[in-house]
Design a protein around this motif. Structure first.
Motif, PDB file in Angstrom:
ATOM      1  N   LYS A  38      -6.683   6.404  -3.661  1.00  0.00           N
ATOM      2  CA  LYS A  38      -7.661   5.331  -3.848  1.00  0.00           C
ATOM      3  C   LYS A  38      -9.013   5.904  -4.271  1.00  0.00           C
ATOM      4  CE  LYS A  38      -9.603   1.312  -1.520  1.00  0.00           C
ATOM      5  NZ  LYS A  38      -9.609   0.517  -0.289  1.00  0.00           N
ATOM      6  N   HIS A  39      -9.425   6.991  -3.649  1.00  0.00           N
ATOM      7  CA  HIS A  39     -10.683   7.645  -4.018  1.00  0.00           C
ATOM      8  C   HIS A  39     -10.628   8.105  -5.472  1.00  0.00           C
ATOM      9  CE1 HIS A  39     -14.244  10.173  -3.824  1.00  0.00           C
ATOM     10  NE2 HIS A  39     -13.507  11.153  -4.347  1.00  0.00           N
ATOM     11  N   ARG A  83       0.817  -1.215   0.000  1.00  0.00           N
ATOM     12  CA  ARG A  83       0.000   0.000   0.000  1.00  0.00           C
ATOM     13  C   ARG A  83       0.853   1.268   0.000  1.00  0.00           C
ATOM     14  NH1 ARG A  83      -4.981   1.789   3.352  1.00  0.00           N
ATOM     15  NH2 ARG A  83      -4.299   3.835   4.022  1.00  0.00           N
ATOM     16  N   ASP A 141      -5.337   7.057   0.750  1.00  0.00           N
ATOM     17  CA  ASP A 141      -6.800   7.053   0.690  1.00  0.00           C
ATOM     18  C   ASP A 141      -7.313   8.048  -0.347  1.00  0.00           C
ATOM     19  OD1 ASP A 141      -7.114   5.033   2.577  1.00  0.00           O
ATOM     20  OD2 ASP A 141      -7.027   6.453   4.249  1.00  0.00           O
ATOM     21  N   GLU A 197     -10.086  -0.206  -9.996  1.00  0.00           N
ATOM     22  CA  GLU A 197     -10.045  -0.948  -8.737  1.00  0.00           C
ATOM     23  C   GLU A 197      -8.593  -1.055  -8.281  1.00  0.00           C
ATOM     24  OE1 GLU A 197     -10.703  -5.553  -7.203  1.00  0.00           O
ATOM     25  OE2 GLU A 197     -11.266  -5.008  -9.244  1.00  0.00           O
ATOM     26  N   ILE A 198      -8.367  -0.956  -6.982  1.00  0.00           N
ATOM     27  CA  ILE A 198      -7.009  -1.118  -6.451  1.00  0.00           C
ATOM     28  C   ILE A 198      -6.950  -2.416  -5.661  1.00  0.00           C
ATOM     29  CG2 ILE A 198      -5.271  -0.219  -4.868  1.00  0.00           C
ATOM     30  CD1 ILE A 198      -6.052   2.549  -5.631  1.00  0.00           C
TER      31      ILE A 198
END
Length: 119
Positions: free
Chosen positions: A58-59, A46, A55, A67-68
């Motif tokens: 990711k958003h 990560r 985060d 997709e992660i």
């Protein structure tokens, strides 16, 4: 990868500080995600992509249809994360200081070479 139905997999590696935004391959990846060209982003860890702001990244990816998938889900305690973050920041600024020292040294040498002589 085939078990998940993933084809056309491209491996991207970039050596660089994860605190720096101006990483060539990272910016190309961001652009590709923004254009909807990347459907699944597979990360070994990560924190390898971004030390801070994962985060947010990711958003951004999810909002652009990406997709992660993080392979290593190891989680550190908040204290361990803070220590790692502090060490990363310290290393980054230490390297910058060394760079400044080398820059000043080269600048001083260049100025001495170009000094007019009084003969």
């Amino acid at each position: 990868m085939v078990a998940r139905g993933l084809a056309g997999v491209e491996f991207v590696e970039e050596v660089g500080g994860d605190l720096k935004f101006k990483r060539k391959k990272f910016l190309v990846l961001m652009d590709s995600i923004g254009c909807g060209e990347v459907k699944v982003l597979i990360l070994a860890h990560r924190d390898r992509l971004t030390r801070f702001g994962f985060d947010r990244f990711k958003h951004y990816a999810l909002s652009n249809g990406c997709e992660i998938l993080v392979l290593n889900q190891e989680r550190l305690s908040p204290e361990q994360e803070m220590v790692q973050d502090l060490m990363t920041i310290t290393h980054c600024f230490s390297a910058r200081l060394d760079g400044l020292k080398n820059y000043r040294k080269r600048l001083d040498e260049a100025l001495k070479e170009n000094e007019p002589s009084c003969t």
